[in-house]
Write a protein that holds these residues in place. Structure first.
Motif, PDB file in Angstrom:
ATOM      1  N   UNK A   1     -43.393  64.698   4.255  1.00  0.00           N
ATOM      2  CA  UNK A   1     -42.564  64.271   3.724  1.00  0.00           C
ATOM      3  C   UNK A   1     -41.192  65.449   4.621  1.00  0.00           C
ATOM      4  N   UNK A   2     -41.602  66.407   3.879  1.00  0.00           N
ATOM      5  CA  UNK A   2     -41.509  67.383   4.088  1.00  0.00           C
ATOM      6  C   UNK A   2     -40.700  67.801   5.668  1.00  0.00           C
ATOM      7  N   UNK A   3     -41.529  67.581   6.606  1.00  0.00           N
ATOM      8  CA  UNK A   3     -40.951  67.901   8.129  1.00  0.00           C
ATOM      9  C   UNK A   3     -40.028  67.080   7.691  1.00  0.00           C
ATOM     10  N   UNK A   4     -39.481  65.716   7.514  1.00  0.00           N
ATOM     11  CA  UNK A   4     -39.250  64.936   8.366  1.00  0.00           C
ATOM     12  C   UNK A   4     -37.699  65.116   7.331  1.00  0.00           C
ATOM     13  N   UNK A   5     -37.336  66.404   5.561  1.00  0.00           N
ATOM     14  CA  UNK A   5     -36.338  66.860   5.138  1.00  0.00           C
ATOM     15  C   UNK A   5     -36.406  67.702   5.008  1.00  0.00           C
ATOM     16  N   UNK A   6     -36.783  69.074   5.953  1.00  0.00           N
ATOM     17  CA  UNK A   6     -36.792  70.132   6.183  1.00  0.00           C
ATOM     18  C   UNK A   6     -35.044  69.996   6.952  1.00  0.00           C
ATOM     19  N   UNK A   7     -34.592  68.829   7.724  1.00  0.00           N
ATOM     20  CA  UNK A   7     -33.414  69.123   8.194  1.00  0.00           C
ATOM     21  C   UNK A   7     -32.043  68.294   7.198  1.00  0.00           C
ATOM     22  N   UNK A   8     -32.663  67.842   7.229  1.00  0.00           N
ATOM     23  CA  UNK A   8     -31.706  66.742   5.824  1.00  0.00           C
ATOM     24  C   UNK A   8     -30.990  67.039   4.454  1.00  0.00           C
ATOM     25  N   UNK A   9     -32.077  67.910   3.790  1.00  0.00           N
ATOM     26  CA  UNK A   9     -31.834  68.811   2.176  1.00  0.00           C
ATOM     27  C   UNK A   9     -30.533  69.634   2.583  1.00  0.00           C
ATOM     28  N   UNK A  10     -30.435  70.985   3.424  1.00  0.00           N
ATOM     29  CA  UNK A  10     -29.942  71.446   3.957  1.00  0.00           C
ATOM     30  C   UNK A  10     -28.696  70.938   4.041  1.00  0.00           C
ATOM     31  N   UNK A  11     -28.210  69.678   5.103  1.00  0.00           N
ATOM     32  CA  UNK A  11     -27.355  68.993   5.654  1.00  0.00           C
ATOM     33  C   UNK A  11     -26.828  68.328   4.492  1.00  0.00           C
ATOM     34  N   UNK A  12     -27.539  68.145   3.580  1.00  0.00           N
ATOM     35  CA  UNK A  12     -26.636  66.761   2.293  1.00  0.00           C
ATOM     36  C   UNK A  12     -25.365  67.674   1.494  1.00  0.00           C
ATOM     37  N   UNK A  13     -26.144  68.845   1.248  1.00  0.00           N
ATOM     38  CA  UNK A  13     -24.324  69.134   0.839  1.00  0.00           C
ATOM     39  C   UNK A  13     -23.251  70.039   1.734  1.00  0.00           C
ATOM     40  N   UNK A  14     -23.685  69.904   2.779  1.00  0.00           N
ATOM     41  CA  UNK A  14     -22.378  70.012   3.787  1.00  0.00           C
ATOM     42  C   UNK A  14     -21.797  68.884   3.880  1.00  0.00           C
ATOM     43  N   UNK A  15     -22.469  67.665   4.387  1.00  0.00           N
ATOM     44  CA  UNK A  15     -21.621  66.661   4.432  1.00  0.00           C
ATOM     45  C   UNK A  15     -21.135  66.243   3.343  1.00  0.00           C
ATOM     46  N   UNK A  16     -21.150  66.377   2.423  1.00  0.00           N
ATOM     47  CA  UNK A  16     -20.866  65.498   0.559  1.00  0.00           C
ATOM     48  C   UNK A  16     -19.888  66.619   0.555  1.00  0.00           C
ATOM     49  N   UNK A  17     -19.645  68.186   0.668  1.00  0.00           N
ATOM     50  CA  UNK A  17     -18.407  68.637   0.492  1.00  0.00           C
ATOM     51  C   UNK A  17     -17.511  68.357   1.671  1.00  0.00           C
ATOM     52  N   UNK A  18     -17.075  67.721   3.523  1.00  0.00           N
ATOM     53  CA  UNK A  18     -16.439  67.920   4.180  1.00  0.00           C
ATOM     54  C   UNK A  18     -16.298  66.432   3.598  1.00  0.00           C
ATOM     55  N   UNK A  19     -16.795  65.505   3.181  1.00  0.00           N
ATOM     56  CA  UNK A  19     -16.371  64.631   2.783  1.00  0.00           C
ATOM     57  C   UNK A  19     -15.296  64.093   1.882  1.00  0.00           C
ATOM     58  N   UNK A  20     -15.756  65.150   0.823  1.00  0.00           N
ATOM     59  CA  UNK A  20     -14.328  65.398  -0.310  1.00  0.00           C
ATOM     60  C   UNK A  20     -12.959  66.072   0.154  1.00  0.00           C
ATOM     61  N   UNK A  21     -13.541  67.153   1.207  1.00  0.00           N
ATOM     62  CA  UNK A  21     -12.371  67.561   1.661  1.00  0.00           C
ATOM     63  C   UNK A  21     -11.591  66.402   2.651  1.00  0.00           C
ATOM     64  N   UNK A  22     -12.080  66.011   3.399  1.00  0.00           N
ATOM     65  CA  UNK A  22     -11.815  65.223   4.241  1.00  0.00           C
ATOM     66  C   UNK A  22     -10.914  63.280   3.900  1.00  0.00           C
ATOM     67  N   UNK A  23     -11.647  62.894   2.702  1.00  0.00           N
ATOM     68  CA  UNK A  23     -11.156  61.902   2.431  1.00  0.00           C
ATOM     69  C   UNK A  23     -11.449  61.556   0.545  1.00  0.00           C
ATOM     70  N   UNK A  24     -12.174  62.579   0.149  1.00  0.00           N
ATOM     71  CA  UNK A  24     -11.790  62.612  -1.140  1.00  0.00           C
ATOM     72  C   UNK A  24     -13.572  62.453  -1.816  1.00  0.00           C
ATOM     73  N   UNK A  25     -13.767  62.802  -3.286  1.00  0.00           N
ATOM     74  CA  UNK A  25     -15.362  61.689  -3.596  1.00  0.00           C
ATOM     75  C   UNK A  25     -15.106  60.467  -4.029  1.00  0.00           C
ATOM     76  N   UNK A  26     -14.223  59.796  -4.382  1.00  0.00           N
ATOM     77  CA  UNK A  26     -13.971  58.557  -4.561  1.00  0.00           C
ATOM     78  C   UNK A  26     -14.694  57.285  -2.883  1.00  0.00           C
TER      79      UNK A  26
END
Length: 387
Positions: free
Chosen positions: A362-387
């Motif tokens: 499982x960790x061999x599939x999460x290795x790219x997803x885990x560090x990318x999650x906060x980056x995508x969340x932050x850009x979504x909040x900046x671009x279109x908000x958290x709602x």
């Protein structure tokens, strides 16, 4: 040579037929030490000189060996030829002939032939497992949000189990799994219900639980174990909490879908382009298989998919935001992959587990997803908000 040496006797010619005398004529007569067998030629006991047998070694042996070798050359099917071509001892195996070498080089000719590139993993199994996981994720994501939260929790707990097991096996680091699993579950749920504030509070309480849990054992290596425990809590469940926070938005399923899609597309682009055109290593000491051409492929694939997804799937999204989002995903996914490669190199392992055929653990599939999650969340909040 005197007459007695050939045994000439009266009444018999020099070369006449032997006249066997009475046996009593030889009684009591001992032949000389150097004499051969006793013969009766012409009725008298005679002796024939024996050839002198040389002692082992010396020039005589050399001459005999020379004759043997000469005979072996004249008769290649004889015993001497077999001795030269066959093994010296019965249990000695004959050596395989070496392949012809390239003129002016010490490499065999076969080494000069271009080798066919290999993908490096079982593609059929990898595709099958990937399609199955994708079906489960999509079904839970768009049918009922809490079901997808359960999928995140399962992935987090299994990932923590793999990570802590490898730490114990490879480094003898005793990381308490129970407080990590309970705290990780609380983190994901708190992030979905209470947002970033709830996630941080759950992270702090999980770290405190790891410190207290480890106190029940001997104090040796306490600092090492709790440090690894806090790192595990941050690396797996806390980063996964940002996926739950994306899901909490009104268009949360589409945000999570875009996050997953861009990460998979980035990984696929890097893999395909790097395997086909990769020549320049990106980080040879960390991950020799990654190339700069593969990174370019990841960026191009992610940006090409990100622009239309942001335009048509996300409320109030724009295509140029999708380009930036694709670029950020490609970079963060590559860094996340390199980060876990560093961990696995330090542990001396190839994969974190064997749960997923063709993928590893499982960790061999999460290795790219885990560090990318906060980056995508932050850009979504900046671009279109958290709602």
């Amino acid at each position: 040579m005197n007459k007695s040496s050939w045994g000439a006797s009266p009444g018999a010619g020099r070369w006449g037929p032997p006249d066997h005398g009475p046996a009593s004529s030889l009684r009591g007569v001992a032949p000389p030490a150097s004499a051969g067998p006793v013969h009766d030629w012409g009725g008298a006991a005679q002796t024939r000189p024996m050839p002198i047998v040389p002692e082992p070694g010396g020039h005589q042996d050399d001459d005999r060996e020379h004759r043997d070798n000469r005979d072996d050359r004249d008769h290649p099917d004889d015993r001497g030829a077999a001795r030269r071509s066959g093994p010296l001892f019965r249990d000695e195996e004959p050596q395989e002939p070496m392949p012809p070498s390239i003129p002016g080089s010490d490499r065999p000719a076969d080494a000069a032939k271009p080798q066919k590139k290999s993908a490096g993993r079982n593609l059929r199994a990898a595709i099958g497992v990937g399609v199955g996981l994708g079906a489960v994720i999509l079904a839970s994501l768009f049918v009922y949000k809490p079901v997808f939260i359960g999928v995140i929790v399962i992935a987090v707990v299994v990932g923590l189990w793999e990570l802590t097991s490898r730490l114990t096996e490879c480094k003898d680091i005793q990381v308490p799994l129970v407080p990590l699993a309970v705290g990780g579950t609380a983190m994901v749920i708190a992030g979905y219900v209470r947002g970033a504030e709830g996630a941080w509070v759950a992270m702090a309480l999980t770290a405190l639980a790891v410190l207290v849990w480890r106190m029940t054992e001997a104090p040796q290596n306490y600092l090492r174990d709790v440090t690894a425990g806090v790192f595990s809590a941050f690396y797996v469940p806390f980063l996964a909490t940002f996926v739950a926070m994306m899901l909490a938005a009104g268009d949360g399923p589409w945000r999570v879908f875009m996050f997953l899609l861009l990460t998979v597309v980035s990984d696929t682009g890097a893999y395909a382009v790097g395997w086909r055109f990769g020549k320049h290593k990106l980080a040879p000491r960390i991950s020799p298989g990654k190339t700069r051409e593969g990174l370019v492929g990841a960026v191009l694939f992610a940006m090409a998919v990100g622009a239309p997804c942001m335009e048509f799937l996300i409320t109030d999204g724009a295509w140029w935001q999708g380009l930036l989002l694709g670029l950020a995903v490609a970079i963060s996914a590559t860094l996340g992959d390199l980060g876990e490669s560093m961990i696995k190199r330090d542990l001396g392992i190839k994969d974190m587990g064997t749960l997923l055929p063709g993928h590893g653990g499982i960790m061999d599939r999460l290795d790219s997803l885990l560090p990318t999650a906060p980056v995508v969340w932050l850009l979504f909040v900046v671009f279109v908000g958290s709602g």
